[in-house]
Scaffold this motif. Structure first.
Motif: not given
Length: 410
Positions: A183-189, A224-225, A227-232
């Protein structure tokens, strides 16, 4: 003073230190349940903890138990959601000695699937049932034992985890963390001083992260993107509201009425007609870019850091044989692009694989702005431990990992 008096005094001091620490030093188990969009995973960690000096060592390989479906799917039957967690805990107890159960801290944090329930009461009703189960479980429970995990915390815990496992916390050579779920993706640094206030896309997402032994300014962005949400969203793009069946250029023409679920709703998809009977890669990428860049568009500045990608990133790359399941592997975006084109021209068991790999490429290159020659290390494990935000969450439970927004909006 007699020897007896010295011994008594030493024991008295030891008992006082232990009481001040809140629990005894030594062996400590922690169980973190990751209630994700595809299921619930219970990860049992085993630490050697020195509360007096605020230090710990992670022992052995953690044990993982899991059950499906995701907790959010019990939105109309919360009691059954609690029952699922009850069954999961029975399996967890198999890995914890009986004498350690009462001191084993237990926590559940729900991520993307529960965040996306339209009615907040639906999520809270499920969590209430989970708390009831926890209260009679025999584990050590604190006041916020079952909650929805803040998306920024998820990203910061992921960053903390990978750098903890690599032994880089406190150094100037920490790595960037890329995490992805359903349902989501994160990037942190950790962010360089010169970028903190000069780049507007970075400015609003910088947090001061403090632990008893480390302090760092960390950029963390969640979208909020997954793998599943992106597919939809890619399948739905340009179709009327309420559509339940889609035709997709990202799937082979031979795919017919393939079922998939999002937030308990059933959809079907078929491959769009194509004279070559293959996937139109350019058309697929165009659709993925429209959805991705409409949602995520922060150009990042992490070219000078090592970049580690795990969870959904690593799982998809592993599925096409480009990395080792234990050692992982290093790829450039050019590698990902060329192999994605091959997959999109090959019949695969997973009809969504072309779309998902295309998304990974678009996200990293077009949305995050990474160069085609950028090296990314895809890892599921580091030093025998699963790379997951849950480890950061477990350490937060023991010692505390605080975050505060570094800047107020201008």
């Amino acid at each position: 003073m007699t020897i007896f008096s010295w011994v008594f005094f030493a024991l008295l001091i030891e008992c006082y230190v232990k009481q001040c620490a809140g629990m005894s030093t030594g062996l400590q188990y922690v169980v973190v349940i990751d209630a994700g969009s595809t299921g619930s995973r219970a990860i049992t960690y085993k630490f050697n903890v020195d509360h007096l000096n605020r230090q710990l060592q992670l022992n052995n390989r953690e044990s993982v138990k899991q059950m499906t479906p995701g907790l959010h799917e019990f939105w109309n039957n919360p009691i059954e959601g609690g029952n699922q967690i009850q069954k999961l805990l029975e399996h967890v107890k198999e890995d914890i000695p009986k004498e350690n159960l009462a001191s084993t801290q237990l926590i559940l944090r729900a991520t993307g699937g529960m965040r996306k329930l339209k009615n907040p009461n639906q999520a809270e009703n499920i969590l209430k049932e989970v708390r009831k189960v926890f209260s009679t479980s025999g584990f050590y429970i604190n006041g916020n034992s079952a909650e929805i995990l803040d998306a920024v915390d998820e990203g910061i815990f992921s960053w903390f985890t990978i750098n903890f496992l690599l032994g880089l916390l406190g150094s100037k050579k920490t790595v960037a963390a890329l995490d992805m779920g359903g349902a989501s993706t994160q990037v942190s640094f950790a962010i360089e001083d010169k970028l903190k206030s000069k780049v507007s896309s970075v400015y609003d997402h910088v947090y001061s992260v403090v632990t008893p032994n480390y302090e760092s300014d960390v950029f963390s962005l969640s979208s909020e993107l997954g793998l599943d949400v992106l597919l939809y969203k890619v399948l739905k793009y340009g179709t009327p509201n309420g559509t339940r069946h889609f035709n997709s250029v990202c799937m082979r023409h031979s795919v017919k009425l393939r079922r998939f679920y999002l937030n308990t709703m059933l959809f079907t998809v078929s491959g769009a007609p194509n004279r070559n009977l293959t996937i139109d890669f350019d058309a697929c990428m165009d659709g993925v870019k429209k959805v991705t860049l409409n949602t995520i568009n922060p150009k990042l500045h992490i070219e000078n850091q090592r970049i580690f990608a795990f969870s959904g990133f690593a799982y998809k790359i592993l599925s096409i044989g480009l990395i080792d399941s234990e050692k992982g592997g290093r790829l450039t975006l050019n590698d990902i692009l060329s192999n994605t084109k091959i997959v999109c021209n090959t019949k695969t068991k997973d009809p969504f694989l072309c779309l998902h790999l295309t998304y990974i490429y678009v996200l990293l290159h077009h949305a995050y702005g990474l160069n085609l020659s950028t090296n990314i290390e895809f890892r599921q494990n580091v030093n025998g431990h699963v790379v997951s935000w849950t480890l950061g969450c477990a350490i937060d439970l023991l010692f505390g990992i605080s975050k505060t927004k570094k800047y107020t909006s201008k």
